[in-house]
Design a protein around this motif. Structure first.
Motif, PDB file in Angstrom:
ATOM      1  N   VAL A 170      12.305 -29.846  56.515  1.00  0.00           N
ATOM      2  CA  VAL A 170      12.155 -30.252  54.982  1.00  0.00           C
ATOM      3  C   VAL A 170      11.232 -31.560  54.832  1.00  0.00           C
ATOM      4  O   VAL A 170      10.651 -31.740  53.958  1.00  0.00           O
ATOM      5  CB  VAL A 170      13.578 -30.729  54.466  1.00  0.00           C
ATOM      6  N   LEU A 171      11.392 -32.393  55.590  1.00  0.00           N
ATOM      7  CA  LEU A 171      10.608 -33.650  55.711  1.00  0.00           C
ATOM      8  C   LEU A 171       9.195 -33.679  56.176  1.00  0.00           C
ATOM      9  O   LEU A 171       8.268 -34.393  55.512  1.00  0.00           O
ATOM     10  CB  LEU A 171      11.317 -34.770  56.387  1.00  0.00           C
ATOM     11  N   PHE A 172       8.920 -33.057  57.041  1.00  0.00           N
ATOM     12  CA  PHE A 172       7.658 -33.225  57.811  1.00  0.00           C
ATOM     13  C   PHE A 172       6.699 -31.987  57.813  1.00  0.00           C
ATOM     14  O   PHE A 172       7.110 -30.903  57.755  1.00  0.00           O
ATOM     15  CB  PHE A 172       7.619 -33.841  59.216  1.00  0.00           C
ATOM     16  N   ARG A 173       5.621 -32.186  57.652  1.00  0.00           N
ATOM     17  CA  ARG A 173       4.789 -31.136  57.450  1.00  0.00           C
ATOM     18  C   ARG A 173       4.243 -30.307  58.750  1.00  0.00           C
ATOM     19  O   ARG A 173       4.345 -30.944  60.117  1.00  0.00           O
ATOM     20  CB  ARG A 173       3.283 -31.343  56.919  1.00  0.00           C
ATOM     21  N   GLU A 174       3.930 -29.059  58.698  1.00  0.00           N
ATOM     22  CA  GLU A 174       3.738 -28.340  60.060  1.00  0.00           C
ATOM     23  C   GLU A 174       2.526 -29.088  60.734  1.00  0.00           C
ATOM     24  O   GLU A 174       1.612 -29.579  60.016  1.00  0.00           O
ATOM     25  CB  GLU A 174       3.138 -26.965  59.689  1.00  0.00           C
ATOM     26  N   GLY A 175       2.684 -29.191  61.865  1.00  0.00           N
ATOM     27  CA  GLY A 175       1.566 -29.809  62.984  1.00  0.00           C
ATOM     28  C   GLY A 175       2.029 -31.515  63.072  1.00  0.00           C
ATOM     29  O   GLY A 175       1.599 -31.858  63.961  1.00  0.00           O
ATOM     30  N   ASP A 176       2.951 -31.875  62.392  1.00  0.00           N
ATOM     31  CA  ASP A 176       3.285 -33.378  62.556  1.00  0.00           C
ATOM     32  C   ASP A 176       4.126 -33.264  64.037  1.00  0.00           C
ATOM     33  O   ASP A 176       5.191 -32.461  64.170  1.00  0.00           O
ATOM     34  CB  ASP A 176       4.415 -33.649  61.532  1.00  0.00           C
TER      35      ASP A 176
END
Length: 438
Positions: A170-176
């Motif tokens: 929910v909080l972090f984008r894909e690849g983070d």
């Protein structure tokens, strides 16, 4: 086991007779010294002459959140250094009761060891040999790869993992990098030639720290550190910086549910991003979280356990630090009681946001943090760990020692002003782990 008892028991008795617990006024018993080992390596000593015990902590300045750490398997490269095919390095460590440990975290790699002072020369030679080992045990590395695959499979029914993954996604984008442990199995490199290259670069990166704690003088510590590590690199390269991505804005976040087979309960949590250590409001964040869900009679525990019997446990969890991480109000309950319990949690947050805390809650929480502070200063090893953590995070020396006093200095109005901003229910989303089919 007999070796451990024979070597350590006299030291434990000496430590007990010296008195392990110190008050805040005793802190000067542990003088802290820093010096430059070389242009790119810092030495740090915390003195403690009560017992002839030495702790060593080497820190290397790259972790799994770096761009390099995303491309290369730093963890296996460093850990495999301790595993030669004949297990000679581990045998020597066992005989010395050296407690060798190697690992890589989000921001740094480390090698730790502990020993009697009389054994220090042999332990230092063992550390050199570990970091110079060029014969990794291939079968051990392959076993780690199999373990990683099995561990990933087991997480399909791990409610704690599934709940954390919901909030991370929910909080972090894909690849983070903060998402990676939840998006794919841990990658284990099995090419031992490649692993040695990674290890050799990692331990030579500039910014290293040689941390020592225990029965050493500054002169002795400088001698210990002088030839312990290979020559450092002058420039580590541009891919060592953090690869973290910006957090998703609130308008892109939505409530989410994961399903696990054969559950009889629902695990749920309201979450948003945490504050960071360097945020001016961080002391208020720590205090408010303790009142909201940090102890057995916190607001959440009283509402969901003591008053309604909805659950055995309710509280808050903050996984932030230098960078934001998930902050979650969490609990669990019977499946048919989920909607009622969730509404009670939402009500606790609404009231907390609207009304803040009382003066009694403020005073009790301040007493808790001030009273607990001396327990974090009982040994030189604890102080060493704090100083290393502060340096790794780019924080000023003494940040964690000063935090209780910063908490105590806050007025009730300052705390409640922060609560009225940060704990806005509109900033939180709900994550659930529910039985399959619900």
């Amino acid at each position: 086991m007999k070796i451990t008892i024979v070597r350590i028991l006299p030291v434990l008795l000496a430590a007990v007779s010296a008195g392990l617990v110190t008050s805040a006024s005793d802190e000067p018993r542990f003088p802290i010294h820093t010096w430059q080992v070389d242009e790119h390596t810092t030495g740090l000593l915390v003195e403690d002459h009560r017992a002839p015990i030495i702790s060593l902590n080497l820190e290397f300045t790259a972790g799994t959140w770096s761009a390099w750490g995303q491309m290369k398997d730093l963890s296996t490269a460093l850990s495999a250094s301790f595993y030669d095919p004949d297990a000679e390095l581990r045998r020597r460590s066992d005989e010395l009761v050296a407690g060798i440990g190697l690992g890589v975290g989000s921001r740094a790699g480390s090698l730790t060891a502990s020993c009697l002072k009389d054994d220090l020369p042999e332990v230092l030679q063992l550390v050199r040999d570990v970091l110079a080992n060029d014969d990794f045990d291939r079968s051990e590395v392959k076993r780690w790869k199999q373990q990683a695959a099995l561990s990933w499979k087991s997480r399909e029914t791990d409610v704690s993992f599934q709940g954390r993954r919901l909030m991370v996604r929910v909080l972090f984008r894909e690849g983070d990098p903060r998402r990676r442990p939840y998006d794919e199995p841990r990658r284990v490199e099995t090419d031992t030639v490649e692993l040695r290259k990674i290890r050799d670069r990692l331990i030579r990166l500039p910014g290293r720290v040689i941390g020592l704690a225990g029965d050493l003088t500054p002169k002795e510590a400088e001698a210990v550190a002088r030839d312990l590590l290979p020559q450092s690199m002058a420039d580590g390269g541009g891919e060592l910086g953090s690869a973290l991505l910006p957090i998703r804005p609130r308008e892109e976040r939505q409530d989410a549910t994961a399903h696990v087979r054969r559950l009889t309960q629902v695990y749920f949590g309201l979450g948003r991003e945490s504050l960071t250590y360097d945020d001016p409001d961080y002391p208020a964040f720590v205090l408010a979280n303790h009142v909201l869900g940090g102890h057995f009679y916190s607001r959440l525990s009283v509402a969901l356990r003591h008053e309604g019997g909805e659950t055995y446990g309710a509280g808050v969890r903050s996984e932030g630090g230098v960078d934001p991480g998930p902050f979650v109000l969490g609990s669990f309950t019977k499946t048919d009681n989920a909607a009622h319990a969730e509404e009670k949690m939402r009500k606790v947050l609404r009231v907390f946001h609207a009304d803040g805390i009382t003066e009694d809650e403020r005073a009790e929480t301040v007493s808790h943090f001030l009273g607990r502070a001396p327990f974090g200063r009982q040994s030189a090893g604890q102080l060493l760990w704090r100083r290393l953590s502060e340096r790794r995070a780019g924080l000023p020396d003494g940040f964690f020692d000063q935090l209780p006093n910063r908490i105590a200095a806050l007025s009730l109005d300052e705390i409640n002003a922060f609560i009225s901003t940060y704990y806005d229910p509109a900033r939180f989303v709900m994550g659930r782990v529910a039985p399959q089919g619900d």
